[in-house]
Design a protein around this motif. Structure first.
Motif, PDB file in Angstrom:
ATOM      1  N   CYS A  77     -12.961  14.315   3.136  1.00  6.83           N
ATOM      2  CA  CYS A  77     -13.290  13.392   2.053  1.00  6.83           C
ATOM      3  C   CYS A  77     -12.032  12.650   1.599  1.00  6.83           C
ATOM      4  O   CYS A  77     -10.947  13.221   1.558  1.00  6.83           O
ATOM      5  CB  CYS A  77     -13.887  14.187   0.889  1.00  6.83           C
ATOM      6  SG  CYS A  77     -14.360  13.148  -0.501  1.00  6.83           S
ATOM      7  N   ASN A  97     -12.167  10.766  -1.336  1.00  2.00           N
ATOM      8  CA  ASN A  97     -12.503  10.225  -2.652  1.00  2.00           C
ATOM      9  C   ASN A  97     -11.726  10.852  -3.798  1.00  2.00           C
ATOM     10  O   ASN A  97     -11.992  10.560  -4.957  1.00  2.00           O
ATOM     11  CB  ASN A  97     -14.014  10.306  -2.872  1.00  2.00           C
ATOM     12  CG  ASN A  97     -14.697   9.223  -2.050  1.00  2.00           C
ATOM     13  OD1 ASN A  97     -14.061   8.252  -1.665  1.00  2.00           O
ATOM     14  ND2 ASN A  97     -15.970   9.394  -1.749  1.00  2.00           N
ATOM     15  N   CYS A  98     -10.829  11.747  -3.484  1.00  2.00           N
ATOM     16  CA  CYS A  98      -9.766  12.130  -4.422  1.00  2.00           C
ATOM     17  C   CYS A  98      -8.710  12.807  -3.578  1.00  2.00           C
ATOM     18  O   CYS A  98      -8.798  12.842  -2.360  1.00  2.00           O
ATOM     19  CB  CYS A  98     -10.266  13.012  -5.555  1.00  2.00           C
ATOM     20  SG  CYS A  98     -10.363  14.778  -5.201  1.00  2.00           S
ATOM     21  N   SER A 130      -7.985  15.931  -3.241  1.00  2.00           N
ATOM     22  CA  SER A 130      -8.205  17.298  -2.789  1.00  2.00           C
ATOM     23  C   SER A 130      -8.432  17.441  -1.294  1.00  2.00           C
ATOM     24  O   SER A 130      -8.187  18.493  -0.732  1.00  2.00           O
ATOM     25  CB  SER A 130      -9.422  17.886  -3.503  1.00  2.00           C
ATOM     26  OG  SER A 130      -9.316  17.747  -4.877  1.00  2.00           O
ATOM     27  N   ALA A 131      -8.926  16.388  -0.667  1.00  2.00           N
ATOM     28  CA  ALA A 131      -9.133  16.403   0.788  1.00  2.00           C
ATOM     29  C   ALA A 131     -10.068  17.529   1.232  1.00  2.00           C
ATOM     30  O   ALA A 131      -9.762  18.302   2.145  1.00  2.00           O
ATOM     31  CB  ALA A 131      -7.798  16.493   1.530  1.00  2.00           C
ATOM     32  N   CYS A 132     -11.220  17.632   0.587  1.00  2.00           N
ATOM     33  CA  CYS A 132     -12.209  18.637   0.974  1.00  2.00           C
ATOM     34  C   CYS A 132     -12.808  18.281   2.340  1.00  2.00           C
ATOM     35  O   CYS A 132     -12.897  17.109   2.713  1.00  2.00           O
ATOM     36  CB  CYS A 132     -13.364  18.667  -0.024  1.00  2.00           C
ATOM     37  SG  CYS A 132     -12.863  19.120  -1.682  1.00  2.00           S
ATOM     38  N   ASN A 180     -18.425  20.713  -2.108  1.00  4.79           N
ATOM     39  CA  ASN A 180     -17.924  19.384  -2.483  1.00  4.79           C
ATOM     40  C   ASN A 180     -18.394  19.041  -3.875  1.00  4.79           C
ATOM     41  O   ASN A 180     -19.353  19.617  -4.377  1.00  4.79           O
ATOM     42  CB  ASN A 180     -18.461  18.300  -1.530  1.00  4.79           C
ATOM     43  CG  ASN A 180     -18.044  18.544  -0.099  1.00  4.79           C
ATOM     44  OD1 ASN A 180     -18.841  18.931   0.743  1.00  4.79           O
ATOM     45  ND2 ASN A 180     -16.787  18.328   0.167  1.00  4.79           N
ATOM     46  N   CYS A 181     -17.752  18.059  -4.472  1.00  2.00           N
ATOM     47  CA  CYS A 181     -18.289  17.497  -5.713  1.00  2.00           C
ATOM     48  C   CYS A 181     -19.201  16.334  -5.323  1.00  2.00           C
ATOM     49  O   CYS A 181     -19.357  16.018  -4.138  1.00  2.00           O
ATOM     50  CB  CYS A 181     -17.164  17.044  -6.635  1.00  2.00           C
ATOM     51  SG  CYS A 181     -16.426  15.476  -6.175  1.00  2.00           S
ATOM     52  N   LYS A 204     -18.816  13.286  -5.318  1.00  2.24           N
ATOM     53  CA  LYS A 204     -18.194  12.145  -4.648  1.00  2.24           C
ATOM     54  C   LYS A 204     -18.099  12.334  -3.132  1.00  2.24           C
ATOM     55  O   LYS A 204     -17.962  11.357  -2.397  1.00  2.24           O
ATOM     56  CB  LYS A 204     -16.798  11.908  -5.233  1.00  2.24           C
ATOM     57  CG  LYS A 204     -16.857  11.390  -6.663  1.00  2.24           C
ATOM     58  CD  LYS A 204     -15.492  11.296  -7.294  1.00  2.24           C
ATOM     59  CE  LYS A 204     -14.981  12.653  -7.651  1.00  2.24           C
ATOM     60  NZ  LYS A 204     -13.774  12.657  -8.466  1.00  2.24           N
ATOM     61  N   GLY A 205     -18.133  13.591  -2.682  1.00  2.00           N
ATOM     62  CA  GLY A 205     -18.044  13.821  -1.234  1.00  2.00           C
ATOM     63  C   GLY A 205     -19.260  13.267  -0.506  1.00  2.00           C
ATOM     64  O   GLY A 205     -19.137  12.372   0.346  1.00  2.00           O
ATOM     65  N   PHE A 236      -9.869  18.927  -8.033  1.00  2.00           N
ATOM     66  CA  PHE A 236     -11.111  19.138  -8.744  1.00  2.00           C
ATOM     67  C   PHE A 236     -11.945  20.254  -8.137  1.00  2.00           C
ATOM     68  O   PHE A 236     -12.105  21.312  -8.720  1.00  2.00           O
ATOM     69  CB  PHE A 236     -11.831  17.784  -8.772  1.00  2.00           C
ATOM     70  CG  PHE A 236     -13.261  17.822  -9.171  1.00  2.00           C
ATOM     71  CD1 PHE A 236     -14.133  16.897  -8.653  1.00  2.00           C
ATOM     72  CD2 PHE A 236     -13.736  18.748 -10.060  1.00  2.00           C
ATOM     73  CE1 PHE A 236     -15.455  16.910  -9.015  1.00  2.00           C
ATOM     74  CE2 PHE A 236     -15.056  18.767 -10.422  1.00  2.00           C
ATOM     75  CZ  PHE A 236     -15.916  17.854  -9.890  1.00  2.00           C
ATOM     76  N   ASN A 237     -12.415  20.073  -6.942  1.00  2.00           N
ATOM     77  CA  ASN A 237     -13.347  21.071  -6.417  1.00  2.00           C
ATOM     78  C   ASN A 237     -12.661  22.360  -5.939  1.00  2.00           C
ATOM     79  O   ASN A 237     -13.038  23.451  -6.371  1.00  2.00           O
ATOM     80  CB  ASN A 237     -14.201  20.395  -5.329  1.00  2.00           C
ATOM     81  CG  ASN A 237     -14.983  21.368  -4.497  1.00  2.00           C
ATOM     82  OD1 ASN A 237     -14.929  22.562  -4.693  1.00  2.00           O
ATOM     83  ND2 ASN A 237     -15.723  20.859  -3.553  1.00  2.00           N
TER      84      ASN A 237
HETATM   85  S1  SF4 Z   1     -13.168  17.162  -4.988  1.00  2.00           S
HETATM   86 FE1  SF4 Z   1     -14.887  15.773  -4.524  1.00  2.00          FE
HETATM   87  S2  SF4 Z   1     -13.935  13.749  -4.292  1.00  2.00           S
HETATM   88 FE2  SF4 Z   1     -12.315  15.258  -4.171  1.00  2.00          FE
HETATM   89  S3  SF4 Z   1     -12.066  15.574  -1.969  1.00  2.00           S
HETATM   90 FE3  SF4 Z   1     -13.464  17.179  -2.766  1.00  2.00          FE
HETATM   91  S4  SF4 Z   1     -15.512  16.339  -2.456  1.00  2.00           S
HETATM   92 FE4  SF4 Z   1     -14.073  14.646  -2.266  1.00  2.00          FE
END
Ligand code: SF4
Length: 971
Positions: A68, A70-71, A73-75, A104-105, A107-108, A236-237
């Protein structure tokens, strides 16, 4: 599937693995992840088509991992690619990813919205009218590359290298572009960090020599957060899920937040202090530990640099630990609970209860401060410094349940090429007024250029939208529309944004599932490497097709940065005469440009310990393994690196300094180290630092100038800030003493959990959930202003105002107001994201600028039928434009909190109105500039910056020296 079917499946899986529960999904997450497709079936995963119900229709998918974007964290994500249509059907979590563990949050999965967005930019565009006029023509990549590379080559040849700048928002990678700039010999890296996290980073760096914490929340007994982790903060996640793990294991959660964040709603103790007073509360807790002998004496004795402190600052006192303890008690006794209560407005008894709780944690105390107040107030860096002091007192450093330095919990592999450090110093990004700044003084760029310090010939932005994201956006518009200040502006972006309207070129780059990157973050005590890849390319290559460029697979002519930078580098030095081309050349096929497969193949084959062996176990090459699973866990339980004994061979020809620092002439080990350890400076005679002597043994220590945790910062003491040499509390720029009677504080450092800074305006699911940013205001405050929820108010800053609806809520400290910074998106023409960008009229007379909404959000016809179902009309207000720059004189962090006046709106005001006078904003810039202590006056050694301090893309060491004639007499 019925519950019975599911039970049968689970039983069958248990039978297969021969154990109960935890091995149902045998991935690295080691979780019971019954919901995840087993990796053995990723080549042909079958699901029933929900839309065909009640008919049973199977759909077959290839599951391709990516990361990901979108932030930060690179999930891990798994793209479900339909085998019939060849399209991505959805994104879900990748259970093979050690950081995110399949979760994921919102946004993923919304990555799907981004790649199917009907408004996205699909082809390279060139300006066809004046800058900002909104006229564009489609050009070929070839044309754009030729023009831009020729400009860059000319600037390099004419030694105008300081006119080339790359300005990045979300990097999403570890050093690729920095190395490209180094290959060009250009000190042109600029980041967004000083509007983001420099405050916290500075505080952590002063203690550990590393700028980020890696808390082990899962194993903590007590967790103290000064951020909004569960909803929006840093990591975040991956951190949020571990905070919850910790709570499930019985940990107590303490949250300091003036606003009731989602994190605060989960806390055992939520305190809402007066913004900027947090360090006073932390020091009161520290004082409690000190006065009651509740700290870890052995740890403090062994690992704090107290000997240096006594020797340098208190030569009158005998240098022994007892003397230090006496002095420590005496120094911190001023920070009583009553003092903290007076500063914070939090009840003294509550702070005392929290102190008692912290004292019970021992070495299982995890804490974290990111953004939040450390990015809000002047001296915000001292909040992180005082928070980490609690860990340092308890010895909860690199312990189970404690806090690790980030560099030990991440892994950065060696790349195929490492170009030399640039032989220059860029004064536009690293001006001498801010020698201790954590990162580039990026947000001052328009003011520095207006002051005539420099100009830019080629300016790139990448995943960055300074007009909207930075404070003082109108000054950015003034800069970008002045061709004397900016010769050519190139916006590398997957989407339209407020800054791209003023570009000369807009070059479309891929979203997270359309590009390559590698990355590693400190999500917990381990080291892992994630691999982002273009999923459609990977799926087709798995079927035997081959591609030279990701552009051939992405929609339209969307490309990816890595291939773009390699191609641009190749063209800048097409004949190799500048010595640049060699860093973009294939080693397998000399004379041709390096391809993306060879680039990653080299890293995975040569630089990632354990990966080749793991891949071979499955008869895969390392690159095939990473393409198949998307992540690799290198090591778990890194532990106390600082306690490691130094190898005997490294102790050849050593010198031991006064405080036990050990320096050696033994050569550096050539092999990649599994634990990358930053090291501080060596000595003038060419020795390098290898460790510190602790109770007669040489240990690795910390990469600080003393090799120990620095309670005492000799750097601050000698670079002009002796009053801050040890952790302390001082009044911020929004302390009540500094406000006028009718002013209050605006908090703008929080964000809505489902929005990204810029790139989510085109994510319809996220837009539907959150599309406005009202002003949080307490009922008692609202009553005084005679305001109810929905009423419009004017928020007046030092340079202008904005108009916003109020939201009356008890979720904020009375007297303080707050507004999320993730809204207020706008566009000048129909061109842009129509789902969350209002159409505005931008006007100015001289330096007085205004923005007025002409059209809100409306349903519209597009290939996506959902765009006709849009029901929201608001898009929020762009508040950042009304903030002047507030650079902290030490950390360089922009101090976001504002002293404002909140009034009922005037009759002609409309929601979303913004007004600013940029003449005033330049005056505020000058006022803050005057608070600095510049290197040419205060540097103790004639350099621009302490060499040991972190800096992206470090120039060659001799370029740290200031020219002798520019040095003033040290006061
Ligand atoms: S916390 Fe959400 S936006 Fe950030 S990388 Fe993980 S899934 Fe994506």
């Amino acid at each position: 599937m019925s519950p019975d079917d599911l039970d049968q499946r689970v039983s069958a899986a248990r039978d297969e693995t021969g154990s109960r529960g935890e091995t149902f999904y045998p991935g690295p997450s080691r979780n019971h992840l019954a919901a995840f497709p087993p990796k053995e079936r990723w080549d042909d995963w079958t699901e029933l088509d929900s839309r065909a119900w009640p008919k049973r229709k199977e759909r077959h998918y290839s599951l391709i991992p990516t990361t990901c974007f979108n932030c930060e964290s690179a999930c891990g994500l798994l793209a479900y690619i339909d085998k019939v249509t060849g399209e991505v059907q959805k994104f879900e979590g990748n259970p093979e990813h050690p950081g995110s563990r399949g979760r994921n949050c919102a946004k993923g999965p919304a990555t799907l919205n981004q790649i199917t967005d009907p408004d996205r930019i699909l082809y390279p565009l060139k300006r066809a009218g004046k800058r900002g006029e909104g006229k564009w023509e489609r050009v070929s990549w070839d044309e754009a590359l030729e023009d831009i590379s020729a400009r860059i080559r000319k600037a390099i040849v004419e030694d105008r290298r300081d006119e080339i700048m790359y300005h990045v928002g979300r990097p999403g990678e570890d050093g690729f572009t920095e190395r490209i700039l180094a290959a060009w010999g250009v000190d042109g890296h600029n980041s967004h960090t000083n509007i983001c996290s420099s405050g916290s980073r500075e505080g952590y760096q002063l203690w550990m020599g590393m700028d980020r914490p890696s808390p082990d929340h899962s194993n903590a007994k007590v967790i103290l957060l000064i951020s909004a982790h569960l909803e929006s903060g840093h990591y975040f996640n991956p951190h949020a899920q571990r905070v919850i793990d910790g709570k499930a294991n019985g940990a107590k959660l303490i949250v300091f937040d003036t606003r009731l964040s989602h994190t605060a709603t989960h806390a055992d103790y939520w305190v809402a202090p007066y913004p900027g007073s947090e360090a006073a509360m932390l020091l009161a807790i520290a004082n409690y530990l000190i006065q009651n002998n509740l700290y870890n004496r052995d740890f403090v004795r062994q690992w704090w640099n107290w000997e240096q402190y006594l020797a340098v600052e208190h030569p009158e006192i005998e240098t022994n630990f007892q003397s230090f303890e006496t002095l420590l008690r005496d120094t911190y006794k001023q920070y009583t609970f009553e003092f903290a209560a007076a500063e914070s407005g939090v009840d003294a008894r509550v702070i005392e209860e929290i102190a008692e709780l912290v004292a019970t944690a021992g070495t299982r105390f995890s804490s974290h401060n990111w953004r939040s107040v450390s990015s809000g107030v002047s001296g915000g860096w001292s909040v992180a410094r005082c928070l980490f002091m609690l860990n340092a007192l308890l010895g909860a450093v690199a312990t189970e349940g404690g806090v690790f330095p980030n560099a030990w919990n991440k892994f950065v592999p060696k790349p195929i090429y490492t170009p030399p450090h640039p032989r220059m110093w860029n004064e536009t990004t690293w001006p001498r007024e801010y020698p201790l700044s954590m990162n580039e003084m990026s947000f001052l760029l328009p003011h520095l250029l207006k002051d005539g310090r420099s100009r830019l010939d080629v300016y790139f932005t990448r995943v960055y939208n300074p007009v909207w994201t930075n404070p003082d956006g109108f000054s950015w518009i003034e800069m970008l529309t002045d061709p004397d200040l900016v010769g050519c502006y190139v916006a590398l972006t997957p989407t339209w944004n407020e800054t791209s309207y003023f570009a000369d070129y807009i070059l479309p780059m891929g979203h997270g599932s359309e590009r390559h990157d590698i990355h590693s973050y400190e999500t917990h005590d381990s080291q892992w490497l994630g691999f982002r890849q273009p999923v459609l390319r990977a799926a087709r290559e798995r079927q035997g097709e081959s591609f030279h460029s990701t552009r051939d697979v992405n929609p339209g002519e969307v490309w990816e940065e890595n291939e773009f930078w390699l191609e641009l580098t190749w063209r800048i030095d097409a004949d190799g005469s500048l010595g640049i081309r060699q860093y973009a050349e294939s080693q397998k096929n000399p004379g041709t440009r390096l391809g993306i497969d060879e680039y990653y193949e080299w890293i995975f084959d040569n630089s990632v310990p354990g990966l080749p062996e793991k891949a071979a176990d499955e008869s895969l090459t390392p690159l095939e393994y990473m393409r198949r699973y998307g992540a690799f866990e290198i090591k778990q339980n890194i532990g106390k690196v600082y306690e490691q004994q130094v190898d005997a061979w490294e102790l050849d020809d050593i010198r031991e300094d006064r405080f036990g620092r050990i320096l050696t002439r033994a050569p550096k080990p050539a092999a990649a180290n599994i634990v990358p350890i930053p090291t501080p400076d060596g000595d003038e005679e060419g020795r390098r630092f290898v460790g510190v002597k602790v109770d007669g043994e040489v240990k690795r220590g910390f990469p600080t100038p003393s090799g120990r945790l620095e309670f005492y910062s000799h750097t601050l003491a000698t670079w002009g800030w002796p009053e801050h040499a040890i952790p302390g509390y001082f009044k911020s720029h929004v302390h009540p003493d500094k406000l006028e009677k009718d002013q209050t504080i605006l908090i703008s450092t929080f964000r809505l959990p489902v929005q990204i800074h810029t790139r989510s305006a085109n994510a319809k699911w996220l837009d539907e959930i959150a599309h406005t940013n009202p002003l949080w205001i307490h009922p008692s405050h609202a009553a005084k202003l005679d305001v109810q929820s929905g009423d419009l108010v004017r928020v007046e800053t030092e340079i202008g105002y904005y108009v916003v609806p109020a939201w009356v809520t008890e979720g904020i400290r009375p007297g303080i107001v707050a507004c999320s910074h993730h809204m207020g998106r706008w566009k000048l023409t129909e061109e842009g994201q129509r789902q969350l960008m209002a159409t505005v009229k931008l006007d100015h007379e001289g330096t007085e600028w205004s923005l007025k909404r002409e059209k809100g959000i409306e349903p519209y016809q597009s290939p996506d039928p959902d765009t006709l179902r849009i029901w929201w009309r608001d898009a929020g207000v762009h508040q950042n434009m009304t903030f002047p720059v507030h650079p902290d004189p030490i950390s360089g962090m922009h101090c976001w909190h504002q002293a404002v006046r909140v009034k009922r709106a005037e009759p002609d005001d409309n929601a979303g109105d913004v007004f600013v006078d940029t003449k005033k904003s330049h005056e505020v810039y000058k006022k803050w500039l005057a608070m600095t202590r510049p290197a040419d006056k205060y540097s103790p050694d004639g350099t621009r910056r302490p060499y040991w301090m972190l800096r992206p893309l470090k120039p060659a060491r001799e370029f740290y020296k200031l020219p002798k004639e520019e040095l003033a007499e040290v006061p």
